[in-house]
Design a protein around this motif. Structure first.
Motif, short mmCIF file in Angstrom:
data_model
loop_
_atom_site.label_atom_id
_atom_site.label_comp_id
_atom_site.label_asym_id
_atom_site.label_seq_id
_atom_site.Cartn_x
_atom_site.Cartn_y
_atom_site.Cartn_z
N LYS A 265 4.08 6.37 12.71
CA LYS A 265 5.44 6.92 12.61
C LYS A 265 5.50 8.04 11.57
O LYS A 265 6.07 9.11 11.82
N CYS A 266 4.90 7.80 10.41
CA CYS A 266 4.99 8.77 9.33
C CYS A 266 4.16 10.03 9.64
O CYS A 266 4.52 11.12 9.23
N GLN A 267 3.07 9.87 10.37
CA GLN A 267 2.26 11.03 10.76
C GLN A 267 3.07 11.94 11.68
O GLN A 267 3.02 13.16 11.55
N ARG A 268 3.82 11.35 12.58
CA ARG A 268 4.67 12.12 13.48
C ARG A 268 5.78 12.84 12.72
O ARG A 268 6.14 13.97 13.06
N ALA B 150 0.86 -1.19 0.00
CA ALA B 150 0.00 0.00 0.00
C ALA B 150 0.89 1.24 0.00
O ALA B 150 2.01 1.22 0.51
N GLN B 151 0.36 2.31 -0.57
CA GLN B 151 1.10 3.56 -0.63
C GLN B 151 0.78 4.40 0.60
O GLN B 151 -0.37 4.54 1.00
N CYS B 152 1.79 4.98 1.19
CA CYS B 152 1.64 5.82 2.37
C CYS B 152 0.99 7.14 1.97
O CYS B 152 1.42 7.79 1.01
N PRO B 153 -0.06 7.59 2.70
CA PRO B 153 -0.69 8.88 2.36
C PRO B 153 0.17 10.08 2.75
O PRO B 153 -0.05 11.18 2.24
N TYR B 154 1.13 9.90 3.62
CA TYR B 154 1.98 11.01 4.06
C TYR B 154 3.18 11.23 3.15
O TYR B 154 3.64 12.34 2.98
N ASP B 155 3.71 10.16 2.59
CA ASP B 155 4.85 10.24 1.67
C ASP B 155 4.61 9.22 0.56
O ASP B 155 4.74 8.02 0.77
#
Length: 97
Positions: free
Chosen positions: A28-31, A7-12
């Protein structure tokens, strides 16, 4: 052995994550991306669905994880209704008696 779905990350958008690891990655990516995190909203039916705030209503209407709730009194909620808070049933006990 089949490869697990990615799945593709919505943050990056350059991050491709195994679906089983997505919830951990999102935290982690949200932070690490607070500017992007402010623009995204979380789906009430699936916490791994992060969509732009302006598109949340249309996502909720068409979310594949949406289901119909059957209530105890035999009625059913419409699929677009999202319960806001849980309300306890009225108490039948009388502690004074």
């Amino acid at each position: 052995m089949e490869r697990e779905q990615l799945a593709q990350c919505p943050y990056d958008r350059s991050h491709l994550i195994r679906v089983s690891r997505l919830p951990y990655h999102l935290v982690k990516c949200q932070r690490n991306n607070p500017q992007v995190a402010r623009t995204l909203a979380t789906c009430p039916f699936n916490a791994t669905h992060r969509v732009p705030r302006a598109e949340l209503q249309s996502h909720v209407a068409s979310c594949p994880n949406k289901f119909q709730l059957d209530l105890p009194n035999g009625t059913a909620m419409k699929q677009t209704e999202v319960p806001t808070t849980w309300q306890p049933p009225p108490c039948q006990e009388d502690w004074e008696a």
